[in-house]
Design a protein around this motif. Structure first.
Motif, PDB file in Angstrom:
ATOM      1  N   LEU A  31       0.865  -1.172   0.000  1.00 48.76           N
ATOM      2  CA  LEU A  31       0.000   0.000   0.000  1.00 48.76           C
ATOM      3  C   LEU A  31       0.906   1.227   0.000  1.00 48.76           C
ATOM      4  CD1 LEU A  31      -2.410  -1.198   2.837  1.00 48.76           C
ATOM      5  CD2 LEU A  31      -2.741  -1.431   0.369  1.00 48.76           C
ATOM      6  N   GLY A  32       0.334   2.385  -0.008  1.00 55.92           N
ATOM      7  CA  GLY A  32       1.114   3.609   0.033  1.00 55.92           C
ATOM      8  C   GLY A  32       1.787   3.823   1.379  1.00 55.92           C
ATOM      9  N   MET A  33       2.683   4.781   1.428  1.00 54.19           N
ATOM     10  CA  MET A  33       3.345   5.228   2.654  1.00 54.19           C
ATOM     11  C   MET A  33       4.079   4.100   3.383  1.00 54.19           C
ATOM     12  SD  MET A  33       0.545   8.042   3.894  1.00 54.19           S
ATOM     13  CE  MET A  33       1.533   8.567   5.266  1.00 54.19           C
ATOM     14  N   ASN A  34       4.667   3.181   2.605  1.00 49.88           N
ATOM     15  CA  ASN A  34       5.509   2.098   3.120  1.00 49.88           C
ATOM     16  C   ASN A  34       4.750   1.056   3.949  1.00 49.88           C
ATOM     17  OD1 ASN A  34       8.154   1.025   2.977  1.00 49.88           O
ATOM     18  ND2 ASN A  34       8.503   1.589   5.102  1.00 49.88           N
ATOM     19  N   TRP A  35       3.483   0.857   3.672  1.00 49.67           N
ATOM     20  CA  TRP A  35       2.679  -0.160   4.344  1.00 49.67           C
ATOM     21  C   TRP A  35       2.499  -1.372   3.436  1.00 49.67           C
ATOM     22  CZ3 TRP A  35       0.953  -0.302   9.301  1.00 49.67           C
ATOM     23  CH2 TRP A  35       1.065   0.884  10.045  1.00 49.67           C
ATOM     24  N   THR A  36       2.487  -2.547   4.029  1.00 51.31           N
ATOM     25  CA  THR A  36       2.155  -3.787   3.325  1.00 51.31           C
ATOM     26  C   THR A  36       0.950  -4.411   4.017  1.00 51.31           C
ATOM     27  OG1 THR A  36       4.401  -4.225   2.564  1.00 51.31           O
ATOM     28  CG2 THR A  36       2.956  -6.130   2.778  1.00 51.31           C
ATOM     29  N   ASP A  37      -0.015  -4.814   3.228  1.00 49.39           N
ATOM     30  CA  ASP A  37      -1.236  -5.448   3.718  1.00 49.39           C
ATOM     31  C   ASP A  37      -1.130  -6.958   3.526  1.00 49.39           C
ATOM     32  OD1 ASP A  37      -3.844  -6.176   4.396  1.00 49.39           O
ATOM     33  OD2 ASP A  37      -4.736  -5.341   2.577  1.00 49.39           O
ATOM     34  N   ILE A  38      -1.160  -7.709   4.623  1.00 50.03           N
ATOM     35  CA  ILE A  38      -1.301  -9.164   4.516  1.00 50.03           C
ATOM     36  C   ILE A  38      -2.790  -9.374   4.291  1.00 50.03           C
ATOM     37  CG2 ILE A  38      -0.980 -11.397   5.619  1.00 50.03           C
ATOM     38  CD1 ILE A  38       1.382 -10.159   7.151  1.00 50.03           C
ATOM     39  N   ALA A  39      -3.151  -9.478   3.015  1.00 51.37           N
ATOM     40  CA  ALA A  39      -4.542  -9.337   2.593  1.00 51.37           C
ATOM     41  C   ALA A  39      -5.338 -10.632   2.633  1.00 51.37           C
ATOM     42  CB  ALA A  39      -4.587  -8.755   1.174  1.00 51.37           C
ATOM     43  N   VAL A  40      -4.679 -11.749   2.430  1.00 52.44           N
ATOM     44  CA  VAL A  40      -5.388 -13.030   2.364  1.00 52.44           C
ATOM     45  C   VAL A  40      -4.599 -14.067   3.148  1.00 52.44           C
ATOM     46  CG1 VAL A  40      -6.138 -14.908   0.844  1.00 52.44           C
ATOM     47  CG2 VAL A  40      -6.355 -12.536   0.075  1.00 52.44           C
ATOM     48  N   LEU A  41      -5.284 -14.787   3.997  1.00 51.85           N
ATOM     49  CA  LEU A  41      -4.715 -15.956   4.672  1.00 51.85           C
ATOM     50  C   LEU A  41      -5.836 -16.976   4.748  1.00 51.85           C
ATOM     51  CD1 LEU A  41      -2.508 -17.466   6.205  1.00 51.85           C
ATOM     52  CD2 LEU A  41      -3.293 -16.337   8.289  1.00 51.85           C
ATOM     53  N   TYR A  42      -5.653 -18.082   4.048  1.00 51.48           N
ATOM     54  CA  TYR A  42      -6.697 -19.102   4.021  1.00 51.48           C
ATOM     55  C   TYR A  42      -6.056 -20.478   4.033  1.00 51.48           C
ATOM     56  CZ  TYR A  42     -10.720 -21.893   2.814  1.00 51.48           C
ATOM     57  OH  TYR A  42     -11.724 -22.840   2.845  1.00 51.48           O
ATOM     58  N   VAL A  43      -6.570 -21.340   4.893  1.00 49.51           N
ATOM     59  CA  VAL A  43      -6.157 -22.743   4.949  1.00 49.51           C
ATOM     60  C   VAL A  43      -7.407 -23.580   4.741  1.00 49.51           C
ATOM     61  CG1 VAL A  43      -5.118 -24.557   6.359  1.00 49.51           C
ATOM     62  CG2 VAL A  43      -4.249 -22.213   6.511  1.00 49.51           C
ATOM     63  N   ILE A  52      -0.249 -24.640   9.539  1.00 51.59           N
ATOM     64  CA  ILE A  52      -0.011 -24.124   8.187  1.00 51.59           C
ATOM     65  C   ILE A  52      -0.290 -22.628   8.121  1.00 51.59           C
ATOM     66  CG2 ILE A  52      -0.853 -24.203   5.792  1.00 51.59           C
ATOM     67  CD1 ILE A  52      -1.218 -27.251   6.241  1.00 51.59           C
ATOM     68  N   GLY A  53      -1.385 -22.194   8.710  1.00 52.10           N
ATOM     69  CA  GLY A  53      -1.718 -20.769   8.699  1.00 52.10           C
ATOM     70  C   GLY A  53      -0.642 -19.937   9.378  1.00 52.10           C
ATOM     71  N   ALA A  54      -0.143 -20.413  10.499  1.00 46.58           N
ATOM     72  CA  ALA A  54       0.919 -19.697  11.212  1.00 46.58           C
ATOM     73  C   ALA A  54       2.187 -19.618  10.372  1.00 46.58           C
ATOM     74  CB  ALA A  54       1.207 -20.379  12.543  1.00 46.58           C
ATOM     75  N   GLU A  55       2.526 -20.694   9.689  1.00 50.69           N
ATOM     76  CA  GLU A  55       3.713 -20.694   8.833  1.00 50.69           C
ATOM     77  C   GLU A  55       3.557 -19.718   7.671  1.00 50.69           C
ATOM     78  OE1 GLU A  55       4.984 -24.576   7.589  1.00 50.69           O
ATOM     79  OE2 GLU A  55       4.824 -25.366   9.625  1.00 50.69           O
ATOM     80  N   LEU A  56       2.397 -19.711   7.051  1.00 51.32           N
ATOM     81  CA  LEU A  56       2.154 -18.790   5.933  1.00 51.32           C
ATOM     82  C   LEU A  56       2.205 -17.337   6.400  1.00 51.32           C
ATOM     83  CD1 LEU A  56      -0.757 -20.712   4.189  1.00 51.32           C
ATOM     84  CD2 LEU A  56       1.533 -20.334   3.236  1.00 51.32           C
ATOM     85  N   TYR A  57       1.532 -17.055   7.508  1.00 47.32           N
ATOM     86  CA  TYR A  57       1.504 -15.696   8.042  1.00 47.32           C
ATOM     87  C   TYR A  57       2.906 -15.233   8.425  1.00 47.32           C
ATOM     88  CZ  TYR A  57       0.084 -11.631  10.714  1.00 47.32           C
ATOM     89  OH  TYR A  57      -0.061 -10.346  11.174  1.00 47.32           O
ATOM     90  N   THR A  58       3.668 -16.115   9.064  1.00 48.46           N
ATOM     91  CA  THR A  58       5.030 -15.776   9.464  1.00 48.46           C
ATOM     92  C   THR A  58       5.900 -15.468   8.250  1.00 48.46           C
ATOM     93  OG1 THR A  58       4.862 -17.078  11.486  1.00 48.46           O
ATOM     94  CG2 THR A  58       7.086 -16.622  10.677  1.00 48.46           C
ATOM     95  N   ALA A  59       5.743 -16.231   7.182  1.00 47.88           N
ATOM     96  CA  ALA A  59       6.502 -15.971   5.960  1.00 47.88           C
ATOM     97  C   ALA A  59       6.165 -14.596   5.384  1.00 47.88           C
ATOM     98  CB  ALA A  59       6.226 -17.064   4.921  1.00 47.88           C
TER      99      ALA A  59
END
Length: 75
Positions: A31-43, A52-59
């Motif tokens: 996103l703007g102003m140096n932000w990143t959105d972790i937009a989707v996490l689905y298992v 699996i969700g924790a591993e994906l989110y951590t990555a």
């Protein structure tokens, strides 16, 4: 859901597999102003409860952090 043009703007996509089948996905976008959105996490339901969700989110978190980004998520 996302449109094709929105999906094409994602910066990073992580996919988890079990027995060569899709188990989960995590997608982030800048996103703007140096932000990143972790937009989707689905298992997938059959793959839940194994971390699996924790591993994906951590990555996704580590990738954004390594790039010096502020991290935005919604639950």
């Amino acid at each position: 859901g996302y449109t094709i043009s929105e999906l094409l703007r994602f910066n990073d996509v992580w996919v988890a597999e079990e027995a060569q089948k899709l188990a989960g996905v995590c997608i982030s976008k800048d996103l703007g102003m140096n932000w990143t959105d972790i937009a989707v996490l689905y298992v997938l339901p059959a793959s839940r409860g194994r971390g699996i969700g924790a591993e994906l989110y951590t990555a996704a978190w580590k990738r954004a952090s390594e790039r010096g980004r502020h991290i935005f998520t919604l639950s």
